[in-house]
Scaffold this active site. Structure first.
Site, mmCIF file in Angstrom:
data_model
loop_
_atom_site.group_PDB
_atom_site.id
_atom_site.type_symbol
_atom_site.label_atom_id
_atom_site.label_comp_id
_atom_site.label_asym_id
_atom_site.label_seq_id
_atom_site.Cartn_x
_atom_site.Cartn_y
_atom_site.Cartn_z
ATOM 1 N N ASP A 158 0.819 -1.218 0.000
ATOM 2 C CA ASP A 158 0.000 0.000 0.000
ATOM 3 C C ASP A 158 0.854 1.270 0.000
ATOM 4 O O ASP A 158 2.066 1.214 0.219
ATOM 5 C CB ASP A 158 -0.956 0.007 1.210
ATOM 6 C CG ASP A 158 -0.325 -0.548 2.486
ATOM 7 O OD1 ASP A 158 0.919 -0.590 2.566
ATOM 8 O OD2 ASP A 158 -1.060 -0.932 3.405
ATOM 9 N N ASP B 160 -7.256 -2.966 14.542
ATOM 10 C CA ASP B 160 -8.655 -3.276 14.209
ATOM 11 C C ASP B 160 -8.777 -4.483 13.290
ATOM 12 O O ASP B 160 -9.835 -4.730 12.704
ATOM 13 C CB ASP B 160 -9.338 -2.047 13.584
ATOM 14 C CG ASP B 160 -8.671 -1.605 12.267
ATOM 15 O OD1 ASP B 160 -7.730 -2.280 11.794
ATOM 16 O OD2 ASP B 160 -9.104 -0.578 11.709
ATOM 17 N N GLU C 60 -9.774 -1.928 5.788
ATOM 18 C CA GLU C 60 -10.376 -1.628 7.081
ATOM 19 C C GLU C 60 -11.651 -2.449 7.306
ATOM 20 O O GLU C 60 -12.191 -3.023 6.358
ATOM 21 C CB GLU C 60 -10.699 -0.132 7.137
ATOM 22 C CG GLU C 60 -9.474 0.773 6.995
ATOM 23 C CD GLU C 60 -8.631 0.861 8.257
ATOM 24 O OE1 GLU C 60 -8.534 -0.136 8.999
ATOM 25 O OE2 GLU C 60 -8.060 1.935 8.517
#
Ligand code: F6R
Length: 259
Positions: free
Chosen positions: A67, A136, A143
């Site tokens: 990324d 997370d 996400e």
């Protein structure tokens, strides 16, 4: 999924680096998928040590990173291209032209993402994908709420990831962390032949629990790895602390690795 539970992150980083060194020795044309962040830094140092000791060469290795932040040039000291150059590429004998990081300044980001996927395919796919995990449960910048079959695309960071990344990078200033990134998709990542994930510290314990023992769900994108048949998670005791079957995983993986 194999979970290798080590006393320290030093030991986990060494074992993960050994796995990559052995693979590159066996296939000097290995295609690597690489991650940034604080977690793989020690493993990258171990990989560099093996090159210095002439145990392995990366001259024919090609790499694609997971990324990059939208809006940062590769020369920006918080960009992932810069991070990779400093933490790995300058320390091993890989050709810089064989290393690939998504261009955060691409005029047409979606086109950039499609081209990136095509490059990986042309290279024969990723042999070994290195991953960290977000607190997370994200992998790359996928996400919670991201499809488990997503492809490389423009993604949006959650406030929790922005906070985590500001804490470790960007001098602690959340307003400096870009809110968008270009990221390999979960589906793209799961196509890698082998996956090596690293996770350290108690801040990663919930994420590792969700990844290994939670239901497979887009709310913890790392859980998609449950359907991948050659994933190795190298973690320390703190990151593994919430796993119900941790003793079993530790015994099984140590036996497989001959430790
Ligand atoms: C980095 C990446 C992220 C990180 C994750 C953990 O290329 O894709 O998924 O692996 O955010 O970051 P650290 O290692 O800084 O805790």
């Amino acid at each position: 999924m194999e979970v290798v539970i080590c006393k320290t992150k030093e030991e986990a980083s060494r074992l993960a680096a050994d796995m990559i060194t052995a693979a590159v020795k066996k296939n000097p044309k290995t295609v690597l998928g690489l991650a940034t962040g604080s977690t793989p830094v020690m493993m990258y140092s171990e990989m560099a040590k093996a090159v210095k000791a002439k145990k392995v060469s990366y001259k024919l290795v090609k790499s694609w990173n997971l990324d990059e932040y939208v809006g940062l040039a590769g020369t920006h000291d918080q960009s992932y291209r810069y991070f990779m150059n400093e933490n790995l590429f300058k320390k091993i004998d890989i050709k810089l032209s064989n290393t690939h990081v998504l261009n955060g300044l691409a005029k047409n980001p979606e086109k950039e993402c499609r081209a990136y996927e095509a490059q990986i395919k042309k290279a024969g796919g990723i042999d070994i994908q290195v991953l960290g995990i977000g607190s997370d449960g994200h992998i790359a910048f996928n996400e919670p709420g991201t499809s488990l079959s997503s492809r490389t695309s423009v993604v949006y960071l959650t406030p929790s990831t922005i906070k985590d990344n500001a804490r470790l990078f960007f001098g602690g200033d959340m307003s400096k962390v870009p809110t968008q990134a270009l990221s390999m998709g979960v589906g793209t990542i799961c196509e890698a032949k082998k996956i090596i994930m690293l996770a350290f510290g108690k801040g990663k314990a919930d994420a590792i629990k969700g990844c290994v023992e939670g239901g497979m769900s887009q709310f913890c994108t790392a859980s998609a790895l449950q359907a991948h048949n050659d994933t190795w998670i190298f973690c320390d005791e703190a990151a593994a602390s919430k796993l119900k079957l941790k003793d079993y995983y530790a015994w099984r993986s140590a036996t497989k690795l001959g430790l």
